[in-house]
Design a protein around this motif. Structure first.
Motif, PDB file in Angstrom:
ATOM      1  N   UNK A 128      -8.194  11.995  -0.068  1.00  0.00           N
ATOM      2  CA  UNK A 128      -9.281  11.028  -0.118  1.00  0.00           C
ATOM      3  C   UNK A 128     -10.557  11.729   0.329  1.00  0.00           C
ATOM      4  N   UNK A 129     -11.650  11.557  -0.460  1.00  0.00           N
ATOM      5  CA  UNK A 129     -12.944  12.109  -0.144  1.00  0.00           C
ATOM      6  C   UNK A 129     -13.984  10.998  -0.229  1.00  0.00           C
ATOM      7  N   UNK A 130     -14.893  11.013   0.722  1.00  0.00           N
ATOM      8  CA  UNK A 130     -15.943   9.991   0.780  1.00  0.00           C
ATOM      9  C   UNK A 130     -17.229  10.675   1.230  1.00  0.00           C
ATOM     10  N   UNK A 131     -18.313  10.503   0.459  1.00  0.00           N
ATOM     11  CA  UNK A 131     -19.638  11.023   0.794  1.00  0.00           C
ATOM     12  C   UNK A 131     -20.646   9.907   0.595  1.00  0.00           C
ATOM     13  N   UNK A 132     -21.471   9.659   1.609  1.00  0.00           N
ATOM     14  CA  UNK A 132     -22.362   8.493   1.548  1.00  0.00           C
ATOM     15  C   UNK A 132     -23.815   8.893   1.760  1.00  0.00           C
ATOM     16  N   UNK A 164     -14.873  14.942   9.219  1.00  0.00           N
ATOM     17  CA  UNK A 164     -15.196  13.522   9.298  1.00  0.00           C
ATOM     18  C   UNK A 164     -16.478  13.396  10.115  1.00  0.00           C
ATOM     19  N   UNK A 165     -17.600  13.499   9.434  1.00  0.00           N
ATOM     20  CA  UNK A 165     -18.877  13.441  10.126  1.00  0.00           C
ATOM     21  C   UNK A 165     -19.991  14.054   9.288  1.00  0.00           C
ATOM     22  N   UNK A 197     -28.579   6.225  -0.978  1.00  0.00           N
ATOM     23  CA  UNK A 197     -27.282   6.736  -0.531  1.00  0.00           C
ATOM     24  C   UNK A 197     -26.398   7.049  -1.733  1.00  0.00           C
ATOM     25  N   UNK A 198     -25.390   7.906  -1.506  1.00  0.00           N
ATOM     26  CA  UNK A 198     -24.375   8.210  -2.519  1.00  0.00           C
ATOM     27  C   UNK A 198     -23.075   7.506  -2.118  1.00  0.00           C
ATOM     28  N   UNK A 199     -22.442   6.889  -3.049  1.00  0.00           N
ATOM     29  CA  UNK A 199     -21.171   6.219  -2.793  1.00  0.00           C
ATOM     30  C   UNK A 199     -20.061   6.963  -3.537  1.00  0.00           C
ATOM     31  N   UNK A 200     -19.857   8.239  -3.134  1.00  0.00           N
ATOM     32  CA  UNK A 200     -18.784   9.042  -3.712  1.00  0.00           C
ATOM     33  C   UNK A 200     -17.497   8.753  -2.948  1.00  0.00           C
ATOM     34  N   UNK A 201     -16.565   8.102  -3.641  1.00  0.00           N
ATOM     35  CA  UNK A 201     -15.265   7.767  -3.059  1.00  0.00           C
ATOM     36  C   UNK A 201     -14.203   8.066  -4.103  1.00  0.00           C
ATOM     37  N   UNK A 224     -28.593  16.805   6.426  1.00  0.00           N
ATOM     38  CA  UNK A 224     -27.169  16.610   6.671  1.00  0.00           C
ATOM     39  C   UNK A 224     -26.626  15.524   5.761  1.00  0.00           C
ATOM     40  N   UNK A 225     -25.341  15.656   5.415  1.00  0.00           N
ATOM     41  CA  UNK A 225     -24.639  14.711   4.550  1.00  0.00           C
ATOM     42  C   UNK A 225     -23.391  14.215   5.275  1.00  0.00           C
TER      43      UNK A 225
END
Length: 492
Positions: A13-17, A119-120, A53-57, A135-136
């Protein structure tokens, strides 16, 4: 064996916001986020939303095979922010360490959460100058399907459509704010006691749980003699006699010899798979344990040979066997505090053989620096014998000892000279009984000295007549009886 070596299906699972610390120009230049994943050939592209924002999930599945291990060994997952050109790199080597061994994979799958790489906030760097642009916020994890679901539930993501849960009501937010304001302020951690490149802390070794029994030994085979010898030392299928050792620069405990030098140890708990020591130590180690995250404080769990009439009841690491190790990371840069709780006991093969409950509490700087002063005071009290005596009694006792020494010296002097001494001995009881405070005694002495001085000034010195001079000269010359026999022999 089949359970250990079988191939497992992993879930990721990958999440980038959101982004932060970007300049206005760089933020306007971030239109989309592009990812080239290692689990598929097609790239993933996510545009920026109106909130910036990016909602990469993305949730994916991958087989734990050689191809997967090769794609994560010493590799990074790159996220491109276009048309800005900034890149965010996510480490993948941690997955290689976690899933390269099947036995470790089986153990990790028993946990509630997956292996998390990051995670951060991760830095966004320029591809050419390597300067940090901002920062992302990223989350990347790989584990079982149940672990990924548990992680998404804890982080507040819906499992069905990968969307964040609906926003809470205003009343709920106000209640949360009120609870946060009414909560007690946490006390800050005390500063580590680092004195002269040494770190002092209190180590509390409570106990262990889940320890294995002594292994059984076969009745036939090529190693029958070794097995019989091992069975005598460690009776098969019986609870072990255990203790824990560690190495340090200093400690308030007894030392024991081992193959690695002197070690400190807990007492021995006999025949138990859940031993309880409740041993507390004041440990002193090097200060590099606080700054170097790769340096770990290692504790060893031993099982002692069968206790009998001829064996020692103290720890003997030179003769006993190791059950496993527990490693403590004293660097607070990642955890924010010192280790406290249960830690896995791992044997030489990397298998978990139980748990060890340990608590570490740093000693305040004042306590650590003042330990030498306390020791000096204790030694001083012991030399004066003031621990169980009053000050007056101790002084009287010292005077009595001096009087005894003086009497022995007088007796020896009389034996040598053959003449009795005219001076009388000192009566200690009378002196101490007639003792007066310093102010009164000083005033009395001063008055006597002034009176003697005035009396001497008023008294004239009498002149020296011829008779007195003759007597003084005769008294100065030695008499015939007082001459040494050697003088007469020289004259002859």
């Amino acid at each position: 064996m089949a359970e250990t070596t079988k191939v497992r299906l992993l879930r990721g699972y990958i999440y980038a916001s959101e982004t932060r610390h970007l300049s206005a120009a760089d933020a306007d230049a971030c239109k989309e986020l592009v990812l080239q994943p290692f689990w598929q050939s097609e790239s993933l592209t996510v545009p920026v939303n109106p909130q910036g924002n990016f909602q990469l999930q993305e949730q994916f599945a991958i087989i734990n095979d050689e191809k997967f291990l090769h794609s994560v060994e010493r590799q990074q997952l790159v996220l491109d922010l276009r048309p800005l050109g900034g890149k965010a790199k996510l480490p993948l080597h941690q997955f290689y360490i976690a899933y390269k061994d099947a036995s470790i994979t089986n153990h990790l799958f028993k946990g509630k959460l997956p292996v998390i790489s990051i995670d951060g906030w991760t830095p966004i760097v320029h591809p050419e100058t390597q300067a940090q642009l901002g920062e992302l916020k990223v989350l990347l994890a790989i584990g079982s399907e149940a672990q990924i679901a548990q992680l998404k539930q804890l982080r507040g993501f819906d499992q069905e459509n990968n969307q964040e849960q609906p926003q809470r009501r205003t009343s709920d937010l106000l209640d949360m704010l009120q609870n946060a304001l009414s909560a007690p302020v946490p006390t800050p951690l005390p500063p580590p006691a680092v004195v002269g490149n040494k770190f002092s802390f209190s180590l509390h070794i409570v106990g262990a749980a889940g320890l294995p029994l002594n292994p059984g030994y076969g009745k036939s085979g090529k190693k029958q003699a070794k097995r019989q010898a091992a069975a005598k030392r460690f009776p098969p299928n019986e609870p072990p006699n255990t203790y824990v050792t560690f190495q340090a620069l200093g400690c308030n405990a007894q030392t024991y010899k081992s193959h690695e030098g002197l070690v400190y140890a807990t007492p021995i708990v006999e025949r138990s798979t859940t031993p309880q020591w409740h041993s507390k130590f004041q440990v002193e180690i090097g200060a590099d344990y606080l700054s170097n995250p790769q340096k770990l404080f290692v504790l060893k769990l031993w099982k002692k040979t069968a206790l009998s009439a001829g064996t020692s009841t103290e720890p003997t690491p030179l003769e006993d066997a190791i059950i496993g190790f527990a490693a403590l990371n004293l660097n607070r840069s990642n955890t924010g505090g010192f280790p406290s709780g249960w830690h896995n006991i791992v044997d030489f093969n990397g298998r978990v053989t139980g748990g060890l409950e340990i608590h570490v509490q740093p000693m305040p700087a004042a306590t650590a620096s003042g330990g030498n002063v306390d020791n000096a005071i204790d030694q001083f009290e012991q030399t004066l014998e003031l621990r169980h005596l009053q000050l007056g009694q101790a002084i009287k006792r010292k005077y009595t000892e001096l009087e005894q020494i003086s009497n022995r010296l007088r007796t020896r002097l009389v034996d040598v000279t053959g003449q009795p001494l005219q001076s009388q001995g000192l009566d200690v009881d009378a002196v101490l009984g007639n003792w007066q405070p310093d102010e009164m005694q000083q005033g009395f002495d001063d008055d006597e000295l002034v009176a003697d001085f005035e009396r001497a000034l008023r008294t004239p010195t009498p002149p020296l007549d011829s008779t007195d001079a003759t007597e003084i000269a005769e008294s100065a010359q030695p008499t015939a009886q007082s001459r040494h026999p050697a003088d007469d022999a020289g004259k002859e």
